[in-house]
Design a protein around this motif. Structure first.
Motif, short mmCIF file in Angstrom:
data_model
loop_
_atom_site.label_atom_id
_atom_site.label_comp_id
_atom_site.label_asym_id
_atom_site.label_seq_id
_atom_site.Cartn_x
_atom_site.Cartn_y
_atom_site.Cartn_z
N ARG A 115 36.68 10.43 -13.50
CA ARG A 115 37.92 10.70 -14.22
C ARG A 115 37.74 10.49 -15.72
N SER A 116 36.50 10.19 -16.13
CA SER A 116 36.16 9.98 -17.53
C SER A 116 34.67 10.22 -17.68
N GLY A 178 28.66 4.05 -8.56
CA GLY A 178 29.71 4.37 -9.53
C GLY A 178 30.69 3.24 -9.79
N ALA A 179 30.71 2.22 -8.94
CA ALA A 179 31.68 1.12 -9.12
C ALA A 179 31.47 0.38 -10.44
N ASN A 180 30.24 0.35 -10.93
CA ASN A 180 29.94 -0.36 -12.17
C ASN A 180 29.63 0.59 -13.33
N ASP A 181 30.03 1.86 -13.20
CA ASP A 181 29.87 2.79 -14.32
C ASP A 181 30.66 2.27 -15.53
N VAL A 182 30.11 2.50 -16.70
CA VAL A 182 30.78 2.14 -17.94
C VAL A 182 31.47 3.42 -18.41
N VAL A 185 36.34 5.35 -23.14
CA VAL A 185 37.77 5.26 -23.40
C VAL A 185 38.00 5.98 -24.73
N PRO A 186 38.51 7.22 -24.70
CA PRO A 186 38.68 8.00 -25.92
C PRO A 186 39.54 7.27 -26.95
N GLY A 187 39.03 7.17 -28.18
CA GLY A 187 39.78 6.58 -29.27
C GLY A 187 40.00 5.08 -29.16
#
Length: 190
Positions: A115-116, A178-182, A185-187
């Motif tokens: 989602r990001s 994927g649970a620990n993906d970094v 966060v836009p902006g």
């Protein structure tokens, strides 16, 4: 067969090197940059293997072997003359791309949709795999540059494209599926 009994030859001391067909070119030529990046990527994969579990290590070992095949392919121009060569030149084949796609599908089946965008990092292995991903992308850019001026095996370019995808998905697997993906966060720091 490869036989290396003398490591230094002095033949490249003036800034040129021999391609797989014997032609001499500048060490900074587009083709040499492309296959040199494949070699660089292979070294980064070797570093990633230091922190990989046995399954990931086995997959990375296969990729390292493929990267030597890729370097052999990229260092040999004149695909149209392959049939005339004394020894058949080693070229990347679709089966190598297909294997990567199958492995990506298996790994991706366990991952939640993103989602990001993902920032490089998380686990040590994921960070190493992100470095591999970006070097693979650079190799792809360099190979496509060669392809604008001379014949190049299109499967070599496809392999590099798919390989960078493989590294991305593998980095998510290395981050506890994927649970620990970094996540980006836009902006966030405005």
């Amino acid at each position: 067969m490869v036989v290396l009994n003398k490591i230094y030859t002095r033949t490249g001391d003036k800034g040129d090197t021999a391609l797989g067909n014997g032609d001499r070119v500048a060490k900074h030529s587009a083709r040499v940059n492309a296959y040199g990046t494949s070699d660089e990527l292979n070294s980064f994969v070797g570093v990633a293997r230091l922190v990989a579990d046995s399954d990931m290590d086995a997959a990375l070992a296969r990729i390292q072997n493929d990267l030597f095949d890729l370097g052999a392919d990229l260092c040999r121009p004149e695909m149209e003359k392959d049939a005339e060569a004394e020894y058949p030149p080693l070229r990347m084949v679709q089966a190598q791309v297909d294997r990567l796609e199958a492995e990506i599908d298996v790994m991706n089946a366990e991952l939640a949709p993103l989602r990001s965008f993902v920032l490089p990092g998380g686990s040590a292995l994921a960070a190493h795999l992100h470095v591999c991903r970006t070097v693979a992308r650079r190799g792809e850019r360099l190979a496509t540059d060669v392809a604008t001026a001379e014949a190049i095996n299109p499967v070599a370019i496809t392999y590099l494209n798919r390989l960078s995808d493989w590294f991305f998905v593998a980095s998510r697997v290395a981050n506890d599926n994927g649970a620990n993906d970094v996540l980006w966060v836009p902006g966030a720091n405005r």
